[in-house]
Motif scaffolding. Structure first.
Motif, PDB file in Angstrom:
ATOM      1  N   MET A 175     -71.897 -41.501  17.073  1.00  0.00           N
ATOM      2  CA  MET A 175     -73.290 -41.472  16.633  1.00  0.00           C
ATOM      3  C   MET A 175     -74.200 -41.684  17.836  1.00  0.00           C
ATOM      4  N   ASN A 176     -74.980 -40.677  18.156  1.00  0.00           N
ATOM      5  CA  ASN A 176     -75.917 -40.728  19.271  1.00  0.00           C
ATOM      6  C   ASN A 176     -77.353 -40.637  18.763  1.00  0.00           C
ATOM      7  N   SER A 177     -78.279 -40.990  19.619  1.00  0.00           N
ATOM      8  CA  SER A 177     -79.706 -40.925  19.279  1.00  0.00           C
ATOM      9  C   SER A 177     -79.978 -41.584  17.929  1.00  0.00           C
ATOM     10  N   LEU A 178     -79.447 -42.763  17.762  1.00  0.00           N
ATOM     11  CA  LEU A 178     -79.552 -43.439  16.475  1.00  0.00           C
ATOM     12  C   LEU A 178     -81.001 -43.793  16.147  1.00  0.00           C
ATOM     13  N   LYS A 179     -81.303 -43.724  14.854  1.00  0.00           N
ATOM     14  CA  LYS A 179     -82.639 -44.005  14.348  1.00  0.00           C
ATOM     15  C   LYS A 179     -82.558 -45.158  13.347  1.00  0.00           C
ATOM     16  N   PRO A 180     -83.662 -45.850  13.141  1.00  0.00           N
ATOM     17  CA  PRO A 180     -83.644 -46.935  12.146  1.00  0.00           C
ATOM     18  C   PRO A 180     -83.170 -46.479  10.775  1.00  0.00           C
ATOM     19  N   GLU A 181     -83.464 -45.238  10.424  1.00  0.00           N
ATOM     20  CA  GLU A 181     -83.045 -44.731   9.113  1.00  0.00           C
ATOM     21  C   GLU A 181     -81.541 -44.478   9.025  1.00  0.00           C
ATOM     22  N   ASP A 182     -80.825 -44.616  10.126  1.00  0.00           N
ATOM     23  CA  ASP A 182     -79.367 -44.535  10.095  1.00  0.00           C
ATOM     24  C   ASP A 182     -78.736 -45.875   9.690  1.00  0.00           C
ATOM     25  N   THR A 183     -79.552 -46.899   9.574  1.00  0.00           N
ATOM     26  CA  THR A 183     -79.050 -48.206   9.173  1.00  0.00           C
ATOM     27  C   THR A 183     -78.431 -48.134   7.793  1.00  0.00           C
ATOM     28  N   ALA A 184     -77.183 -48.565   7.702  1.00  0.00           N
ATOM     29  CA  ALA A 184     -76.450 -48.480   6.438  1.00  0.00           C
ATOM     30  C   ALA A 184     -75.067 -49.092   6.622  1.00  0.00           C
ATOM     31  N   VAL A 185     -74.384 -49.262   5.506  1.00  0.00           N
ATOM     32  CA  VAL A 185     -72.958 -49.550   5.560  1.00  0.00           C
ATOM     33  C   VAL A 185     -72.241 -48.199   5.570  1.00  0.00           C
ATOM     34  N   TYR A 186     -71.372 -48.021   6.525  1.00  0.00           N
ATOM     35  CA  TYR A 186     -70.643 -46.771   6.677  1.00  0.00           C
ATOM     36  C   TYR A 186     -69.215 -46.954   6.155  1.00  0.00           C
ATOM     37  N   TYR A 187     -68.804 -46.033   5.297  1.00  0.00           N
ATOM     38  CA  TYR A 187     -67.497 -46.087   4.668  1.00  0.00           C
ATOM     39  C   TYR A 187     -66.638 -44.906   5.111  1.00  0.00           C
ATOM     40  N   CYS A 188     -65.414 -45.192   5.462  1.00  0.00           N
ATOM     41  CA  CYS A 188     -64.429 -44.160   5.746  1.00  0.00           C
ATOM     42  C   CYS A 188     -63.802 -43.727   4.427  1.00  0.00           C
ATOM     43  N   VAL A 189     -63.598 -42.420   4.273  1.00  0.00           N
ATOM     44  CA  VAL A 189     -62.979 -41.894   3.057  1.00  0.00           C
ATOM     45  C   VAL A 189     -61.911 -40.891   3.427  1.00  0.00           C
ATOM     46  N   THR A 190     -60.962 -40.719   2.521  1.00  0.00           N
ATOM     47  CA  THR A 190     -59.952 -39.696   2.710  1.00  0.00           C
ATOM     48  C   THR A 190     -59.357 -39.305   1.373  1.00  0.00           C
ATOM     49  N   GLY A 191     -58.710 -38.150   1.374  1.00  0.00           N
ATOM     50  CA  GLY A 191     -58.065 -37.668   0.167  1.00  0.00           C
ATOM     51  C   GLY A 191     -57.680 -36.213   0.326  1.00  0.00           C
ATOM     52  N   PRO A 192     -56.980 -35.670  -0.650  1.00  0.00           N
ATOM     53  CA  PRO A 192     -56.608 -34.252  -0.594  1.00  0.00           C
ATOM     54  C   PRO A 192     -57.857 -33.383  -0.670  1.00  0.00           C
ATOM     55  N   PRO A 193     -57.742 -32.136  -0.280  1.00  0.00           N
ATOM     56  CA  PRO A 193     -58.925 -31.258  -0.307  1.00  0.00           C
ATOM     57  C   PRO A 193     -59.627 -31.189  -1.664  1.00  0.00           C
ATOM     58  N   ILE A 194     -58.884 -31.341  -2.760  1.00  0.00           N
ATOM     59  CA  ILE A 194     -59.525 -31.284  -4.074  1.00  0.00           C
ATOM     60  C   ILE A 194     -60.226 -32.587  -4.424  1.00  0.00           C
ATOM     61  N   ALA A 195     -59.946 -33.641  -3.688  1.00  0.00           N
ATOM     62  CA  ALA A 195     -60.575 -34.950  -3.944  1.00  0.00           C
ATOM     63  C   ALA A 195     -60.704 -35.709  -2.631  1.00  0.00           C
ATOM     64  N   PRO A 196     -61.530 -35.228  -1.709  1.00  0.00           N
ATOM     65  CA  PRO A 196     -61.572 -35.768  -0.354  1.00  0.00           C
ATOM     66  C   PRO A 196     -62.107 -37.194  -0.236  1.00  0.00           C
ATOM     67  N   ASP A 197     -62.689 -37.721  -1.309  1.00  0.00           N
ATOM     68  CA  ASP A 197     -63.183 -39.101  -1.270  1.00  0.00           C
ATOM     69  C   ASP A 197     -62.422 -39.984  -2.252  1.00  0.00           C
ATOM     70  N   ARG A 198     -61.135 -39.732  -2.392  1.00  0.00           N
ATOM     71  CA  ARG A 198     -60.328 -40.492  -3.344  1.00  0.00           C
ATOM     72  C   ARG A 198     -60.118 -41.934  -2.876  1.00  0.00           C
ATOM     73  N   PHE A 199     -59.946 -42.122  -1.595  1.00  0.00           N
ATOM     74  CA  PHE A 199     -59.667 -43.443  -1.053  1.00  0.00           C
ATOM     75  C   PHE A 199     -60.803 -43.882  -0.137  1.00  0.00           C
ATOM     76  N   TRP A 200     -61.158 -45.164  -0.250  1.00  0.00           N
ATOM     77  CA  TRP A 200     -62.303 -45.703   0.493  1.00  0.00           C
ATOM     78  C   TRP A 200     -61.901 -46.918   1.316  1.00  0.00           C
ATOM     79  N   GLY A 201     -62.533 -47.037   2.488  1.00  0.00           N
ATOM     80  CA  GLY A 201     -62.399 -48.247   3.266  1.00  0.00           C
ATOM     81  C   GLY A 201     -63.381 -49.304   2.781  1.00  0.00           C
ATOM     82  N   GLN A 202     -63.364 -50.448   3.430  1.00  0.00           N
ATOM     83  CA  GLN A 202     -64.216 -51.570   3.044  1.00  0.00           C
ATOM     84  C   GLN A 202     -65.648 -51.428   3.545  1.00  0.00           C
ATOM     85  N   GLY A 203     -65.835 -50.598   4.549  1.00  0.00           N
ATOM     86  CA  GLY A 203     -67.179 -50.387   5.078  1.00  0.00           C
ATOM     87  C   GLY A 203     -67.446 -51.192   6.329  1.00  0.00           C
ATOM     88  N   THR A 204     -68.315 -50.661   7.173  1.00  0.00           N
ATOM     89  CA  THR A 204     -68.748 -51.357   8.384  1.00  0.00           C
ATOM     90  C   THR A 204     -70.259 -51.189   8.526  1.00  0.00           C
TER      91      THR A 204
END
Length: 117
Positions: free
Chosen positions: A82-111
């Motif tokens: 992440m470059n040229s970050l802006k205040p509006e980028d402030t958030a909890v960011y979550y990693c996700v993964t899954g098969p192509p038909i459900a790419p957000d099936r699994f979630w991390g805890q967030g950072t």
């Protein structure tokens, strides 16, 4: 079940950079899509970027040209530069993964990513 562990969040000044990392373990398959969502205070979670096993990428319009998603298949790891970050980028960011038909099936805890002077 897939276990996702994120790292790399923190506090950065506007215009600065951060690199998020996420490692997958457990029942993870190389064909899985990997990606990042974010959730700002008072808002719903939204997709930031995703990458297929073959390297095809997608970005939400607000981060195009500033963020770059990549993955290291041999290590089951995805990154978000992440470059040229802006205040509006402030958030909890979550990693996700899954098969192509459900790419957000699994979630991390967030950072937490905070962009502020």
């Amino acid at each position: 079940q897939v276990h996702l562990v994120e790292s790399g969040g923190g506090l950065v000044q506007p215009g600065g950079s951060l690199r998020l990392s996420c490692s997958a373990s457990g029942a993870f398959y190389g064909i899985y899509v990997m990606g990042w969502y974010r959730q700002a205070p008072g808002e719903q979670r939204a997709l930031v970027a995703s990458i297929s096993s073959g390297g095809s990428t997608r970005y939400t319009d607000s981060v195009k040209g500033r963020f770059t998603i990549s993955r290291r298949n041999a290590e089951n790891t995805v990154y978000l530069q992440m470059n040229s970050l802006k205040p509006e980028d402030t958030a909890v960011y979550y990693c996700v993964t899954g098969p192509p038909i459900a790419p957000d099936r699994f979630w991390g805890q967030g950072t937490q990513v905070t962009v502020s002077s």
